[in-house]
Design an enzyme around this catalytic site. Structure first.
Site, PDB file in Angstrom:
ATOM      1  N   SER A  23      60.318  45.404  47.316  1.00 58.80           N
ATOM      2  CA  SER A  23      60.830  45.735  45.984  1.00 58.80           C
ATOM      3  C   SER A  23      61.995  46.725  46.027  1.00 58.80           C
ATOM      4  CB  SER A  23      59.702  46.278  45.108  1.00 58.80           C
ATOM      5  OG  SER A  23      58.788  45.250  44.779  1.00 58.80           O
ATOM      6  N   LYS A  71      47.192  47.101  38.791  1.00 60.17           N
ATOM      7  CA  LYS A  71      47.659  46.370  37.613  1.00 60.17           C
ATOM      8  C   LYS A  71      46.676  46.416  36.444  1.00 60.17           C
ATOM      9  CE  LYS A  71      50.322  43.166  40.490  1.00 60.17           C
ATOM     10  NZ  LYS A  71      50.540  41.745  40.874  1.00 60.17           N
ATOM     11  N   ASP A 108      54.902  39.365  36.189  1.00 59.07           N
ATOM     12  CA  ASP A 108      54.385  38.424  37.197  1.00 59.07           C
ATOM     13  C   ASP A 108      54.392  36.992  36.664  1.00 59.07           C
ATOM     14  OD1 ASP A 108      53.928  40.200  39.270  1.00 59.07           O
ATOM     15  OD2 ASP A 108      51.840  40.587  38.712  1.00 59.07           O
ATOM     16  N   GLY A 131      41.709  32.346  44.068  1.00 56.62           N
ATOM     17  CA  GLY A 131      41.618  33.779  43.826  1.00 56.62           C
ATOM     18  C   GLY A 131      41.257  34.063  42.381  1.00 56.62           C
ATOM     19  N   ARG A 156      35.775  33.071  46.391  1.00 55.36           N
ATOM     20  CA  ARG A 156      34.700  33.327  47.348  1.00 55.36           C
ATOM     21  C   ARG A 156      33.460  33.873  46.656  1.00 55.36           C
ATOM     22  NH1 ARG A 156      38.610  36.624  51.300  1.00 55.36           N
ATOM     23  NH2 ARG A 156      39.531  36.977  49.243  1.00 55.36           N
ATOM     24  N   ARG A 160      33.943  37.074  40.649  1.00 58.76           N
ATOM     25  CA  ARG A 160      35.352  37.452  40.609  1.00 58.76           C
ATOM     26  C   ARG A 160      36.147  36.631  39.595  1.00 58.76           C
ATOM     27  NH1 ARG A 160      38.499  41.228  42.545  1.00 58.76           N
ATOM     28  NH2 ARG A 160      39.953  39.830  43.601  1.00 58.76           N
ATOM     29  N   TYR A 221      53.691  37.346  50.582  1.00 58.49           N
ATOM     30  CA  TYR A 221      54.884  37.099  51.395  1.00 58.49           C
ATOM     31  C   TYR A 221      54.893  37.899  52.692  1.00 58.49           C
ATOM     32  CZ  TYR A 221      56.567  41.496  49.303  1.00 58.49           C
ATOM     33  OH  TYR A 221      56.692  42.800  48.891  1.00 58.49           O
TER      34      TYR A 221
END
Length: 281
Positions: A23, A71, A108, A131, A156, A160, A221
């Site tokens: 960033s 966040k 985002d 996710g 998983r 979540r 990334y």
């Protein structure tokens, strides 16, 4: 927090870990081109320490970029949030208002849409999401913005995905939560978005049907390619690099920090975007 004045010009990206963040490259390139004498740093801020960091900010601060795990942690500290941050329950951008209030934004979502547009993906009906955290919520909103009607969510731990399940009806989406292992037998889709950390081993390979029909946007990334992206590429699948999302969400952050409005284009914005893109080379 001290009330800032018009001379403030300090910005930073906060998170943990944060040393790998690109960033600063993006933002410094943009402000240099725009002729703004602003600094942009990294700050290691683990979960549970954000409040102390905010309390220590002085009048020179203009804004913050937020990564994992902040966040959602930032939300109670915000005086206002934009529509997308409120919808996703996550803010990755904070602008310090002239009166010292903290204003939250979610860039985002726009970053995901911008990265996909660069890859020629502008419409999705059936998506797959890997996710269930804050970025996954943003990805779900992005899919809805692109017209998705159904999204399979692979996690998983089913717990979540609770926030994702709660968000889906607000977006007019049908969500089907499945275990990670089901990726091995997953059917066709038009898009896969992975929001798990880059070094994660999912313990399963995606089905041939999924790899052959759906481009993969992996928001991680570093390291690159991720294990998931490497497997996709090895089987001649299409992969959208996570840096594309980083680039486009950063452009929207620059808009926020300059004007306070993520919808207001920058002066000579195409040139700003290109210099930011080159900073990643």
């Amino acid at each position: 927090m001290t009330t800032p004045d018009v001379g403030r010009r300090r910005l930073a990206v906060l998170g943990s870990p944060i040393a790998h963040s690109k960033s600063p490259r993006l933002h410094r390139a943009a402000y240099a081109l725009l002729g703004l004498d602003w600094s942009y740093e990294t700050a290691e801020v683990p979960s549970g320490t954000l409040a102390a960091f905010l309390d220590g900010m002085g009048p020179e601060w203009r804004g913050l970029s937020l990564t994992m795990p902040l966040k959602q942690e930032v939300l109670p500290h915000l005086a206002e949030t934009d529509r997308l941050a409120a919808l996703a329950g996550a803010a990755n951008t904070v602008r310090v208002a002239d009166d010292g209030r903290l204003l939250g934004f979610n860039t985002d979502i726009g970053g995901i849409i911008g990265a996909l547009a660069d890859a020629g993906v502008d419409r999705v009906r059936h998506g797959v999401l890997i996710g269930g955290g804050a970025t996954a919520a943003s990805a779900l909103v992005a899919m809805a913005e692109l017209g998705a009607a159904e999204v399979r969510v692979h996690v998983r731990d089913a717990a979540r995905a609770a926030a994702i399940v709660e968000l889906a009806p607000k977006l007019g989406l049908v969500v089907d939560v499945r275990p990670i292992a089901d990726l091995a037998s997953a059917g066709e889709a038009e898009l896969v978005v992975s929001t798990v950390p880059g070094g994660t081993d999912l313990g399963v390979a995606a089905s041939d049907a999924l790899v052959s029909t759906a481009p993969l946007l992996d928001v991680a990334y570093d390291p690159w390619p991720t294990r998931l992206a490497a497997d996709w590429l090895a089987r001649d699948g299409r992969v959208v690099h996570g840096l594309g999302m980083l680039l486009h969400q950063a452009l929207l952050q620059v808009r926020v920090f300059v004007s306070g409005d993520p919808l207001e284009p920058l002066p000579d914005e195409q040139a700003v975007l290109e210099v930011m893109r080159r900073s990643l080379d």
